[in-house]
Scaffold this motif. Structure first.
Motif, PDB file in Angstrom:
ATOM      1  N   ALA A 182       0.834  -1.194   0.000  1.00 23.03           N
ATOM      2  CA  ALA A 182       0.000   0.000   0.000  1.00 23.03           C
ATOM      3  C   ALA A 182       0.874   1.250   0.000  1.00 23.03           C
ATOM      4  O   ALA A 182       1.827   1.352   0.766  1.00 23.03           O
ATOM      5  N   VAL A 183       0.532   2.196  -0.862  1.00 20.20           N
ATOM      6  CA  VAL A 183       1.281   3.449  -0.935  1.00 20.20           C
ATOM      7  C   VAL A 183       1.009   4.264   0.329  1.00 20.20           C
ATOM      8  O   VAL A 183      -0.139   4.432   0.741  1.00 20.20           O
ATOM      9  N   LYS A 184       2.066   4.806   0.918  1.00 18.37           N
ATOM     10  CA  LYS A 184       1.954   5.476   2.202  1.00 18.37           C
ATOM     11  C   LYS A 184       1.534   6.937   2.100  1.00 18.37           C
ATOM     12  O   LYS A 184       1.109   7.543   3.079  1.00 18.37           O
ATOM     13  N   ALA A 185       1.688   7.540   0.925  1.00 27.89           N
ATOM     14  CA  ALA A 185       1.341   8.949   0.745  1.00 27.89           C
ATOM     15  C   ALA A 185       0.964   9.170  -0.716  1.00 27.89           C
ATOM     16  O   ALA A 185       1.194   8.303  -1.564  1.00 27.89           O
ATOM     17  N   THR A 186       0.366  10.319  -1.006  1.00 24.64           N
ATOM     18  CA  THR A 186       0.077  10.684  -2.390  1.00 24.64           C
ATOM     19  C   THR A 186       1.303  11.366  -2.972  1.00 24.64           C
ATOM     20  O   THR A 186       1.791  12.354  -2.420  1.00 24.64           O
ATOM     21  N   PHE A 187       1.820  10.831  -4.081  1.00 27.03           N
ATOM     22  CA  PHE A 187       3.030  11.358  -4.700  1.00 27.03           C
ATOM     23  C   PHE A 187       2.697  12.012  -6.039  1.00 27.03           C
ATOM     24  O   PHE A 187       1.805  11.562  -6.762  1.00 27.03           O
ATOM     25  N   GLY A 188       3.410  13.071  -6.342  1.00 25.13           N
ATOM     26  CA  GLY A 188       3.186  13.745  -7.612  1.00 25.13           C
ATOM     27  C   GLY A 188       4.245  14.789  -7.890  1.00 25.13           C
ATOM     28  O   GLY A 188       5.171  14.999  -7.095  1.00 25.13           O
ATOM     29  N   GLY A 189       4.105  15.460  -9.027  1.00 22.70           N
ATOM     30  CA  GLY A 189       5.077  16.462  -9.435  1.00 22.70           C
ATOM     31  C   GLY A 189       4.501  17.861  -9.345  1.00 22.70           C
ATOM     32  O   GLY A 189       3.290  18.066  -9.428  1.00 22.70           O
ATOM     33  N   CYS A 190       5.388  18.837  -9.181  1.00 20.89           N
ATOM     34  CA  CYS A 190       5.003  20.245  -9.177  1.00 20.89           C
ATOM     35  C   CYS A 190       5.095  20.758 -10.613  1.00 20.89           C
ATOM     36  O   CYS A 190       6.187  20.765 -11.199  1.00 20.89           O
ATOM     37  N   VAL A 191       3.962  21.169 -11.188  1.00 25.19           N
ATOM     38  CA  VAL A 191       3.927  21.455 -12.618  1.00 25.19           C
ATOM     39  C   VAL A 191       3.322  22.828 -12.896  1.00 25.19           C
ATOM     40  O   VAL A 191       2.704  23.456 -12.044  1.00 25.19           O
ATOM     41  N   ARG A 192       3.493  23.264 -14.138  1.00 19.83           N
ATOM     42  CA  ARG A 192       2.826  24.457 -14.670  1.00 19.83           C
ATOM     43  C   ARG A 192       1.632  23.940 -15.463  1.00 19.83           C
ATOM     44  O   ARG A 192       1.782  23.370 -16.530  1.00 19.83           O
ATOM     45  N   GLN A 193       0.433  24.127 -14.916  1.00 19.57           N
ATOM     46  CA  GLN A 193      -0.754  23.461 -15.440  1.00 19.57           C
ATOM     47  C   GLN A 193      -1.622  24.410 -16.253  1.00 19.57           C
ATOM     48  O   GLN A 193      -1.633  25.622 -16.035  1.00 19.57           O
ATOM     49  N   ASN A 194      -2.361  23.841 -17.223  1.00 23.57           N
ATOM     50  CA  ASN A 194      -3.330  24.639 -17.982  1.00 23.57           C
ATOM     51  C   ASN A 194      -4.322  25.286 -17.021  1.00 23.57           C
ATOM     52  O   ASN A 194      -4.861  24.628 -16.120  1.00 23.57           O
ATOM     53  N   TYR A 195      -4.587  26.566 -17.230  1.00 22.26           N
ATOM     54  CA  TYR A 195      -5.497  27.280 -16.328  1.00 22.26           C
ATOM     55  C   TYR A 195      -6.928  26.799 -16.536  1.00 22.26           C
ATOM     56  O   TYR A 195      -7.436  26.731 -17.653  1.00 22.26           O
ATOM     57  N   ASP A 196      -7.581  26.449 -15.413  1.00 17.35           N
ATOM     58  CA  ASP A 196      -8.975  26.020 -15.408  1.00 17.35           C
ATOM     59  C   ASP A 196      -9.725  26.979 -14.501  1.00 17.35           C
ATOM     60  O   ASP A 196      -9.469  27.037 -13.301  1.00 17.35           O
ATOM     61  N   LYS A 197     -10.677  27.748 -15.065  1.00 22.41           N
ATOM     62  CA  LYS A 197     -11.330  28.800 -14.285  1.00 22.41           C
ATOM     63  C   LYS A 197     -12.082  28.245 -13.071  1.00 22.41           C
ATOM     64  O   LYS A 197     -12.209  28.926 -12.054  1.00 22.41           O
ATOM     65  N   LYS A 198     -12.571  26.991 -13.133  1.00 18.67           N
ATOM     66  CA  LYS A 198     -13.260  26.401 -11.987  1.00 18.67           C
ATOM     67  C   LYS A 198     -12.268  25.883 -10.953  1.00 18.67           C
ATOM     68  O   LYS A 198     -12.438  26.075  -9.750  1.00 18.67           O
ATOM     69  N   LEU A 199     -11.236  25.239 -11.443  1.00 25.74           N
ATOM     70  CA  LEU A 199     -10.270  24.613 -10.543  1.00 25.74           C
ATOM     71  C   LEU A 199      -9.301  25.621  -9.941  1.00 25.74           C
ATOM     72  O   LEU A 199      -8.907  25.520  -8.776  1.00 25.74           O
ATOM     73  N   HIS A 200      -8.929  26.623 -10.726  1.00 26.34           N
ATOM     74  CA  HIS A 200      -7.880  27.552 -10.312  1.00 26.34           C
ATOM     75  C   HIS A 200      -8.388  28.980 -10.121  1.00 26.34           C
ATOM     76  O   HIS A 200      -7.625  29.934 -10.243  1.00 26.34           O
ATOM     77  N   SER A 201      -9.666  29.128  -9.813  1.00 24.71           N
ATOM     78  CA  SER A 201     -10.258  30.467  -9.716  1.00 24.71           C
ATOM     79  C   SER A 201      -9.563  31.336  -8.673  1.00 24.71           C
ATOM     80  O   SER A 201      -9.496  32.561  -8.822  1.00 24.71           O
ATOM     81  N   GLY A 202      -9.019  30.710  -7.638  1.00 22.59           N
ATOM     82  CA  GLY A 202      -8.355  31.481  -6.584  1.00 22.59           C
ATOM     83  C   GLY A 202      -7.053  32.103  -7.033  1.00 22.59           C
ATOM     84  O   GLY A 202      -6.499  32.971  -6.339  1.00 22.59           O
TER      85      GLY A 202
END
Length: 592
Positions: A417-437
Motif C-alpha cells: 500500500a502506498v503510504k502517501a500521495t506522490f506527484g510532481g510540481c507542474v505548470r498546469q493549464n489554467y482552469d477557471k473552476k479549478l484555479h479560480s483562486g
C-alpha cells in the motif's frame, strides 16, 4: 533461529546475498549462498570479535573513534563507551529518524551526540565495512572453499538493508552513500546490488517461517507489530493465497519513534530524581545502573514482582535514605511499570484503532516485544476485542535480519500500500473552476496556452494497493520563446531541466503544492528533484509555430515511474527528433 530452506533447488547463477539489520542498540547479519542445483540455506552470522561466546547472533550497534579514526566496533567498543562515551557513536540510528516519526514525548528525547567531526554517513560507512568484513570471515571459516567462493562472487554480492517503515528518500540516500563509501557496492552498481526492505516486512517473513501457521487462512487479515529499540512499525496484511503463500498489504503502514530505549530513558530519569544531591548523583554511576537494568531486568520484567534490586556503585556503598544497601538500590515494581507504560501507551495510541477494526491476529516481533510485561499488557488489551496475539521472537537474535533474507528469497508479499500521495510540481493549464483562486497568477506560456505555476499533478494516490511491479509513464513538456531565447541560453536551460517531486500525507488530493510566491505549502513534503543535463539536445531542436505568429522551442519528455519491491523508482526521458537522453534514476520510497 532454525535454518530456513527454500522449497526448491536454486536454478539461477551463483550469488551471495547479505542482509543487515542495523538497530538502535543491536545489529545482526544474515547471509545466503545461492548455487545452481542446491537448496539455499539462510544463516545468521555468529562469529564476532570479543563475543562472550560463539554462536552470538547480534552485537552492540557501537562505533568508537580515536583522533578521527575508527578504533573499534560492536562488542570491542563497549569498554570505550564506558570509559570515553564522547568518542563513541551510540544509538546513532536516531540521528536518521525523520521528524514525521516523532511523537510529542519522543520529541523531548535527547539523542546522544556523535563524536566531534564524525557525520552520520561516516558512522554507517565504518560500521557497514566492519559488518561485511566479519561476514566474509564467518563465511570463509564455515563454508567449504569459502575463501575461493567469496572471491569469485565478491563483485556481485547483493546487500539488503532493513529499515524502519518511516524511513524514506533522505534516509535511504544516506545509507546508499555510506554503502558506497564502505565499498559494499560501487556508484555504478548500487542500483542493482543495494536493496532495502522495511523491518516490518522482514519481520513478517521471519514470523511466518518460525511459527505454526495453522491460524493463517485465505482472506485472513493480520497485523505485524515490530517493537524495536527506537521504532514501532505496524503493518496490516491480507492473505490472498495459502499454496503458494501470498500476502498483500491491506493499508499504508505506520511507524512511530518509540521502543525499548525510551524505557531506559524513563529509568534514567527516575534514578536522577531519586539520587539528586546524593553521593550517587554521578552520570557514570547512573549510566552503569541503567545498563544493569537494560541487561538484567528489562528482558525479563513481567510486572509481577513487587521489588527489584539494581546494582549501583560497589558492595561497600550504603545510603538507607535512598534504599541503597551493599551496592544495590531497591526499585519497586510499580516504578518499573510506569517506565514501561509510558512507551506502551505510545504503541497503543499509534496502532490500536486500525488493529481493532481490521484484524483477527497480531504478530508481536522485535526485541522490545520480548519483554513478558509488554506482551501481557498488549494481550490484555487485544483479548477483549477478539484479537489473538502471537509472539514470534527469539531474544538471542534479531527477527528483521533473518526475515530480510527470507523475504529476498521467498517474496511472500506481492502487493503493498502506498503510504502517501506522490506527484510532481507542474505548470498546469489554467482552469477557471479549478484555479479560480489564482486567476491573477495565470500567464500565457510560449506554446500559447494560459498556465499557472505551483500545481500538484498526482502520480499515485495514498492507500493505492500496488500488485507486483507497475510501470507508468507521464508525458510532460517545456517550452521557450524562440525570439527572446538565444541558442546559448537554450543550452543553459536544458542543462538544468528538472521536475520536483512532492508527497502529501493527507487522504485528499490537493490542487497546489506551492503558493503564488513559490513557497511550498504546509503539509506538502519535498521528496526529491529529478534532473538531468540535456544541453546536448539543443542543437536538434526545431522552432515551432505558435498562435498569432509566435515562435517557440519545445521539448517533450516523460517521467517514468516503476513500482516494484519496496521502492518506487522514477526517471526522466526526453525525446526530440530521434534524440534520446535519460536522466539519472532516483529512488522515491513510496511503499513500505
Amino acid at each position: 533461529m532454525r535454518h530456513y530452506y527454500t522449497n526448491e533447488p536454486y536454478k539461477g547463477a551463483e550469488a551471495i546475498i547479505v542482509a543487515m539489520d542495523i538497530g538502535t542498540t543491536q545489529t545482526a547479519v544474515s547471509l545466503a549462498h545461492f548455487f545452481p542445483g542446491i537448496k539455499t540455506q539462510i544463516r545468521m552470522v555468529t562469529l564476532w570479535p570479543k563475543g562472550k561466546h560463539d554462536n552470538v547472533m547480534k552485537i552492540p550497534s557501537l562505533v568508537s573513534y580515536q583522533k578521527g579514526k575508527v578504533k573499534a566496533c560492536g562488542a570491542e567498543a563497549v569498554r570505550d563507551l564506558e570509559e570515553q562515551p564522547q568518542n563513541v557513536a551510540c544509538w546513532f540510528k536516531l540521528h536518521l529518524h525523520p521528524a514525521a516519526m516523532a511523537t510529542p514525548n519522543s520529541q523531548r528525547f535527547e539523542i546522544p551526540p556523535l563524536p566531534i567531526g564524525v557525520t552520520i554517513e561516516r558512522v554507517y560507512a565504518d560500521f557497514m565495512r566492519y559488518l561485511l568484513k566479519n561476514t566474509q570471515q564467518f563465511f570463509e571459516a564455515t563454508v567449504h572453499n569459502g575463501k575461493e567462493i567469496w572471491g569469485r562472487v565478491r563483485d556481485t554480492i547483493v546487500i539488503v538493508l532493513a529499515t524502519p517503515n518511516g524511513w524514506e528518500l533522505r534516509e535511504q540516500s544516506t545509507l546508499r552513500k555510506a554503502a558506497i563509501k564502505a565499498s559494499l557496492v560501487t556508484e555504478g552498481n548500487a542500483d542493482q546490488l543495494l536493496q532495502f526492505v522495511t523491518e516490518a516486512e522482514a519481520s513478517v517473513h521471519y514470523a511466518l517461517a518460525n511459527q505454526s501457521d495453522e491460524w493463517l487462512k485465505e482472506d485472513t487479515k493480520f497485523a505485524v507489530v515490530d517493537c524495536g529499540g527506537s521504532t514501532i512499525d505496524t503493518t496490516i496484511y491480507q492473505c490472498t493465497s495459502i499454496d503458494p503463500l501470498r500476502l498483500n498489504e491491506a493499508c499504508p503502514s505506520e511507524c512511530i519513534q518509540a521502543g525499548g530505549i525510551f524505557v531506559d530513558r524513563e529509568i534514567e530519569k527516575m534514578l536522577k530524581e531519586r539520587l539528586l544531591g546524593s553521593s550517587f548523583d554521578d552520570p557514570e554511576i547512573i549510566r552503569d545502573t541503567v545498563k544493569f537494568f537494560e541487561d538484567e531486568v528489562k528482558p525479563y520484567f513481567d510486572g509481577i514482582m513487587a521489588e527489584f534490586n539494581f546494582k549501583i556503585g560497589s558492595v561497600t556503598d550504603n545510603d538507607p535514605s535512598r534504599e541503597i544497601n551493599k551496592g544495590q538500590i531497591a526499585v519497586c515494581g510499580e516504578d518499573l511499570k510506569r517506565a514501561f507504560d509510558a512507551v506502551i501507551d505510545r504503541i497503543i495510541e499509534s496502532c490500536f484503532e486500525p488493529l481493532t477494526s481490521k484484524v483477527k491476529y497480531v504478530l508481536l516481533v522485535g526485541g522490545f516485544a520480548e519483554s513478558p510485561y509488554v506482551r501481557r499488557v498488549l494481550q490484555n488489551i487485544m483479548d477483549p476485542k477478539g484479537i489473538q496475539t502471537i509472539v514470534a521472537g527469539d531474544y538471542s537474535m534479531k527477527a528483521a535480519a533473518g526475515g530480510a533474507m527470507i523475504g529476498r528469497t521467498k517474496q511472500l508479499v506481492i502487493a503493498r500500500a502506498v503510504k502517501a500521495t506522490f506527484g510532481g510540481c507542474v505548470r498546469q493549464n489554467y482552469d477557471k473552476k479549478l484555479h479560480s483562486g489564482r486567476k491573477n497568477a495565470a500567464q500565457p506560456y510560449p506554446d500559447g496556452k494560459m498556465r499557472v505555476d505551483g500545481a500538484f499533478h498526482v502520480w499515485v494516490k495514498k492507500g493505492a494497493i500496488l500488485l507486483g511491479t507497475l510501470a507508468h509513464k507521464l508525458s510532460y513538456h517545456v517550452a521557450w520563446d524562440a525570439v527572446s531565447t538565444s541558442r546559448s541560453e537554450l543550452v543553459n536551460r536544458l542543462g538544468t531541466t528538472e521536475v520536483e517531486v512532492f508527497a502529501w500525507e493527507g487522504d485528499d488530493c490537493p490542487i497546489w503544492c506551492k503558493d503564488e510566491r513559490g513557497v511550498v505549502l504546509n503539509g506538502m513534503r519535498h521528496i526529491c528533484t529529478l534532473n538531468a543535463n540535456l544541453s546536448a539536445l539543443a542543437g536538434g531542436l526545431q522552432i515551432k509555430d505558435g498562435p498569432r505568429g509566435t515562435k517557440f522551442y519545445r521539448v517533450d519528455y516523460d517521467v517514468c515511474i516503476y513500482f516494484g519491491g519496496t521502492q518506487l523508482h522514477a526517471k526522466l526521458q526526453w525525446k526530440e527528433k530521434g534524440l534520446f537522453c535519460e536522466g539519472p534514476v532516483t529512488v522515491i520510497p513510496s511503499v513500505a
